[in-house]
Design a protein around this motif. Structure first.
Motif, mmCIF file in Angstrom:
data_model
loop_
_atom_site.group_PDB
_atom_site.id
_atom_site.type_symbol
_atom_site.label_atom_id
_atom_site.label_comp_id
_atom_site.label_asym_id
_atom_site.label_seq_id
_atom_site.Cartn_x
_atom_site.Cartn_y
_atom_site.Cartn_z
ATOM 1 N N GLU A 49 39.875 29.934 46.326
ATOM 2 C CA GLU A 49 39.197 31.006 45.628
ATOM 3 C C GLU A 49 39.641 30.716 44.289
ATOM 4 O O GLU A 49 38.885 30.899 43.228
ATOM 5 C CB GLU A 49 39.626 32.408 46.080
ATOM 6 C CG GLU A 49 39.180 33.594 45.591
ATOM 7 C CD GLU A 49 39.610 34.786 46.271
ATOM 8 O OE1 GLU A 49 40.377 34.779 47.173
ATOM 9 O OE2 GLU A 49 39.167 35.722 45.710
ATOM 10 N N GLY A 52 37.653 28.685 42.307
ATOM 11 C CA GLY A 52 36.063 28.915 42.125
ATOM 12 C C GLY A 52 34.987 28.569 43.071
ATOM 13 O O GLY A 52 34.184 28.346 42.998
ATOM 14 N N GLN A 55 33.958 32.565 46.576
ATOM 15 C CA GLN A 55 33.981 33.802 45.965
ATOM 16 C C GLN A 55 34.778 34.910 46.491
ATOM 17 O O GLN A 55 34.935 34.822 48.109
ATOM 18 C CB GLN A 55 32.512 34.264 45.821
ATOM 19 C CG GLN A 55 31.743 33.109 44.986
ATOM 20 C CD GLN A 55 32.395 32.524 43.780
ATOM 21 O OE1 GLN A 55 32.617 33.341 42.822
ATOM 22 N NE2 GLN A 55 32.360 31.182 43.523
ATOM 23 N N SER A 57 33.806 37.896 47.388
ATOM 24 C CA SER A 57 33.306 38.455 48.748
ATOM 25 C C SER A 57 32.954 37.609 49.967
ATOM 26 O O SER A 57 33.166 38.137 50.929
ATOM 27 C CB SER A 57 31.748 38.906 48.301
ATOM 28 O OG SER A 57 31.155 37.549 47.765
ATOM 29 N N GLN A 58 33.182 36.337 49.766
ATOM 30 C CA GLN A 58 33.242 35.316 50.870
ATOM 31 C C GLN A 58 34.576 35.564 51.338
ATOM 32 O O GLN A 58 34.661 35.201 52.680
ATOM 33 C CB GLN A 58 32.859 33.959 50.446
ATOM 34 C CG GLN A 58 31.325 33.636 49.645
ATOM 35 C CD GLN A 58 31.291 32.411 49.135
ATOM 36 O OE1 GLN A 58 32.093 31.935 48.680
ATOM 37 N NE2 GLN A 58 30.032 31.564 49.393
ATOM 38 N N MET A 112 24.243 33.106 46.367
ATOM 39 C CA MET A 112 25.513 32.755 46.800
ATOM 40 C C MET A 112 25.506 33.173 48.592
ATOM 41 O O MET A 112 25.218 34.374 48.653
ATOM 42 C CB MET A 112 26.561 33.712 46.250
ATOM 43 C CG MET A 112 27.876 33.085 46.576
ATOM 44 S SD MET A 112 29.184 34.342 46.288
ATOM 45 C CE MET A 112 28.942 35.790 47.138
#
Ligand SMILES: [Zn+2]
Length: 186
Positions: A49, A52, A55, A57-58, A112
């Motif tokens: 994370e 990058g 994300q 939200s993932q 995404m």
């Protein structure tokens, strides 16, 4: 935090699946499975994370359910076996698409992918999706095992001429070894 963590992994790059392949490393002739260490799975996700590659939200979705590390290890080992051989696993594509079907992905406005399930199922769906894309984009042919016999890393050979995951570490080590064995045999 990130800097200390990065030295733990032999080769970090911009592909999530490559970074997962390299969660096994060799140190002093012993294979070390980093994921089998307490808390490393969570740490690895946080590192991805921070880089990058996952994300927020993932990650939130993945963390909804606790991760079955054994499933992630089995997935990684299948990937490592596939890339070690000439060509990939005969049914790797079928296996990868079955993972994306197990936890179907939804796409937001930026395309995404967001898994429908948390935990290892969600994480493996994201990894499988990335690998299927990499396969279609011909990236798979560029994935190589490091030429050093004492290194377990895989790397992406964009130039087609690279032999080592890192020139600084494996390249120089290998040169020194060859130089030394030449001297001994003289
Ligand atoms: Zn190497």
């Amino acid at each position: 935090m990130t800097n200390n963590l990065e030295t733990r992994y032999s080769y970090l790059c911009e592909y999530l699946f490559m970074n997962l392949l390299n969660t096994i490393k060799r140190e002093n002739d012993i294979a070390i499975d980093l994921l089998s260490e307490e808390g490393v799975m969570d740490e690895w996700i946080a590192l991805m994370e921070a880089k990058g590659l996952l994300q927020a939200s993932q990650v939130d979705k993945i963390r909804e359910v606790s991760i079955d590390v054994k499933k992630v290890q089995a997935f990684r080992d299948l990937g490592r076996r596939s890339f070690s051989q000439e060509g990939t696993h005969p049914d790797l594509m079928g296996i990868l698409s079955s993972y994306t079907k197990q936890s179907p992905l939804a796409f937001d406005a930026e395309f995404m992918p967001l898994p429908s399930q948390g935990g290892s199922d969600g994480l493996l769906a994201l990894l499988s999706f990335e690998m299927l894309q990499a396969y279609q984009g011909d990236l798979f042919q560029k994935v190589k095992k490091c030429g050093s016999p004492t290194c377990y890393a895989f790397f992406v050979d964009t130039s087609g001429r690279r032999k080592w995951c890192s020139m600084e570490i494996c390249g120089n080590r290998e040169k020194a070894r060859r130089h030394y064995s030449k001297k001994v045999n003289e």
